[in-house]
Enzyme design. Structure first.
Site, PDB file in Angstrom:
ATOM      1  N   GLU A 176       0.813  -1.212   0.000  1.00  0.00           N
ATOM      2  CA  GLU A 176       0.000   0.000   0.000  1.00  0.00           C
ATOM      3  C   GLU A 176       0.851   1.269   0.000  1.00  0.00           C
ATOM      4  O   GLU A 176       0.327   2.381  -0.158  1.00  0.00           O
ATOM      5  CB  GLU A 176      -0.942   0.005   1.216  1.00  0.00           C
ATOM      6  CG  GLU A 176      -0.277   0.107   2.566  1.00  0.00           C
ATOM      7  CD  GLU A 176       0.196  -1.226   3.127  1.00  0.00           C
ATOM      8  OE1 GLU A 176       0.406  -1.297   4.352  1.00  0.00           O
ATOM      9  OE2 GLU A 176       0.372  -2.187   2.338  1.00  0.00           O
ATOM     10  N   CYS A 281      16.391  -7.021  -0.978  1.00  0.00           N
ATOM     11  CA  CYS A 281      16.777  -8.191  -0.202  1.00  0.00           C
ATOM     12  C   CYS A 281      18.065  -8.824  -0.704  1.00  0.00           C
ATOM     13  O   CYS A 281      18.648  -9.656  -0.022  1.00  0.00           O
ATOM     14  CB  CYS A 281      15.648  -9.224  -0.202  1.00  0.00           C
ATOM     15  SG  CYS A 281      15.353  -9.997  -1.804  1.00  0.00           S
ATOM     16  N   GLU A 382      18.405  -7.109   9.567  1.00  0.00           N
ATOM     17  CA  GLU A 382      18.320  -6.637   8.193  1.00  0.00           C
ATOM     18  C   GLU A 382      17.935  -5.155   8.240  1.00  0.00           C
ATOM     19  O   GLU A 382      16.806  -4.805   8.575  1.00  0.00           O
ATOM     20  CB  GLU A 382      17.277  -7.421   7.396  1.00  0.00           C
ATOM     21  CG  GLU A 382      17.207  -6.978   5.941  1.00  0.00           C
ATOM     22  CD  GLU A 382      16.124  -7.696   5.153  1.00  0.00           C
ATOM     23  OE1 GLU A 382      16.311  -7.896   3.946  1.00  0.00           O
ATOM     24  OE2 GLU A 382      15.086  -8.045   5.750  1.00  0.00           O
TER      25      GLU A 382
END
Length: 499
Positions: A176, A281, A382
């Site tokens: 979104e 990623c 991460e």
């Protein structure tokens, strides 16, 4: 203000839940768009449209499917600048990066155009007297994709082209935060001739996600995102009897041996760590320097990083854009400001960076942290931003052990001139994708993408052969026919009785 609505049954459907989400221009910080957030009932409407379309699409000919996909590929190619512009406006990445994203998505559309060979079955004749065995693959039905903000066009194209080529119908729930590219992809698919309901786009938040995970008419779910959410998607969808491929987060390492070309390694580290502002990623976020080369390598990385031009994504001079949201920018900055207290040497601190004329944008500069310990937050988590950490080891073996101790196993790379060391590394390292003197080893479309350990939940990687297998299920048919000469008395098939 621009409004982004759902795409259901081949047309735009206005949001009916009364809930709307803000879409921000990351370069200015201004809210430019509102996106409809679907209720469970609206998700049900999208699934119902997909289910109705499957009744005919699932039995459509391969020639019909591939004909549409070839036209779709041509339309995507002609509109790639428009798709990239939407990505830049809502995600913030520079236009060249956005174009590269579209190009990588097109690879999977091209793979889907050749689905005829991917869906060929197998046949064994005469396995017993007059007995043949064949294997075929058939579509699953309605499948869903839940995709992340960092690649709002590429990751959806990693999913739905293969899924519909295999005969499934698809419900896409994009992020979104940057929803417009997904709608344009669906509109172009309709223009190419994809029947109504075969591809649907429903926007939303956790309400929409949970509705898809629980829906009894959704047979499979594909997901790309963070590891905690990937684990949740896998657990929840599996508990509801669905096939799941959930790709999670990463902490990708680049092992640099003493014999490596350090200029090439530094170039690779900068592009792999800071490209797309580190919001990918497959970014290299940890460099492992082996032996005495650490100081020289860090100096070369710093020299290159300091020259990167940061600015709005639609400025041709910009090499790196802003982060997606202010909250994410602040989170990334927190790892840098806390690094020194955890023993790291802060070589570059990008937390104070601003861009003149765009002071309200979600800006952060490039950060480089050296001599980082494996128990520090900047290493363990991460970060998903332009922060590169450097760790030091004395030997190759220590470096590989360090990498293999990570809970993530997405991608990794080695830089060396020694073929024997490279061969050992590709066999010994515990990761799903390995680069040898290649910093971001994203496979081409006809090989599959996916990691190991906490970077993947489920048995199938995405696209390539694994993607085809994920979106189909196998069936084996064993057949025995009597010889025509054995026909019942009174039935003459024209075969001699002594045949």
């Amino acid at each position: 203000m621009k409004t982004v609505n759902h795409w259901i049954g081949g047309k735009t459907v206005e949001g009916a839940s009364g809930n709307w989400g803000p879409v921000t221009d990351p370069a200015t910080g201004a809210v430019t768009t509102q996106v409809a957030l679907a209720s469970a009932e609206e998700v049900d409407s999208a699934v119902a449209a997909a289910k109705a379309a499957y009744a005919t699409w699932g039995t459509s000919s391969l020639a019909q499917r591939t004909g549409i996909l070839f036209r779709y590929r041509a339309l995507l190619d002609a509109r790639r600048d428009d798709i990239a512009a939407l990505i830049t406006a809502e995600h913030g990445k520079v236009h060249s990066d956005a174009l590269g994203e579209v190009a990588r998505g097109l690879e999977i559309v091209e793979l889907a155009c050749g689905i005829t060979t991917q869906l060929k079955g197998e046949l064994s004749t005469q396995v017993s007297s007059r007995v043949d065995v064949s294997s075929i693959r058939q579509p699953l039905g309605v499948v869903a994709g839940i995709t992340p903000f960092n690649f709002p066009a590429m990751v959806p194209m990693w999913m739905f082209p293969l899924a519909v080529a295999c005969g499934n119908t698809f419900v896409l729930k994009p992020s979104e935060k940057d929803p417009s590219a997904a709608n344009l992809l669906a509109e172009l698919a309709a223009e190419a001739g994809l029947p109504d309901g075969v591809l649907n786009v429903v926007h939303g938040d956790k309400v929409a996600v949970d509705a898809l995970l629980a829906h009894p008419d959704v047979a499979a779910v594909s997901f790309v995102g963070s590891t905690p959410i990937a684990r949740y998607i896998h657990t929840t969808a599996s508990a509801n009897g669905k096939r799941v491929q959930a790709l999670g987060g990463a902490k990708n390492h680049m092992l640099v041996l003493p014999d490596a070309d350090l200029d090439a390694a530094a170039d690779a580290a900068v592009s792999a760590a800071y490209g797309s502002a580190g919001e990918r990623c497959m970014a290299i976020s940890a460099v492992v320097a082996v032996g005495a080369i650490g100081d020289e390598l860090v100096a070369k990385i710093r020299e290159r990083a300091e020259k990167i031009k940061i600015g709005p994504g639609n400025d041709p001079a910009s090499e790196m854009g802003p982060l997606i949201t202010k909250a994410h920018r602040d989170k990334v900055a927190g790892y840098v400001t806390g690094a020194a207290a955890q023993g790291a040497e802060v070589v570059l601190d990008g937390t104070g960076h601003t861009v003149e004329g765009f002071e309200e944008g979600h800006w952060i500069g490039l950060s480089l942290l050296d001599k980082v310990s494996t128990d520090s937050d900047a290493y363990r988590d991460e970060i998903f931003g332009p922060v590169l950490v450097v760790l030091r080891t004395e030997t190759y073996e220590e470096g590989v052990d360090l990498i293999n101790a990570s809970p993530f196993g997405n991608g990794t790379a080695i830089f060396t001139r020694d073929g024997g060391a490279a061969r050992r590394f590709q066999l010994e390292v515990e990761a799903g994708m390995v680069g040898v003197n290649v910093p971001i080893p994203v496979p081409v479309g006809y090989h599959s993408f996916g990691g190991w350990k906490d970077s993947l939940f489920g048995d199938h990687h995405i696209y390539g052969n694994d993607g085809v297998h994920f979106y189909t299920r196998g069936k084996v048919v064993t057949t025995r026919w009597p010889d025509p000469s054995e026909a019942p008395a009174g039935v003459d098939l024209g075969f001699p009785r002594n045949h």
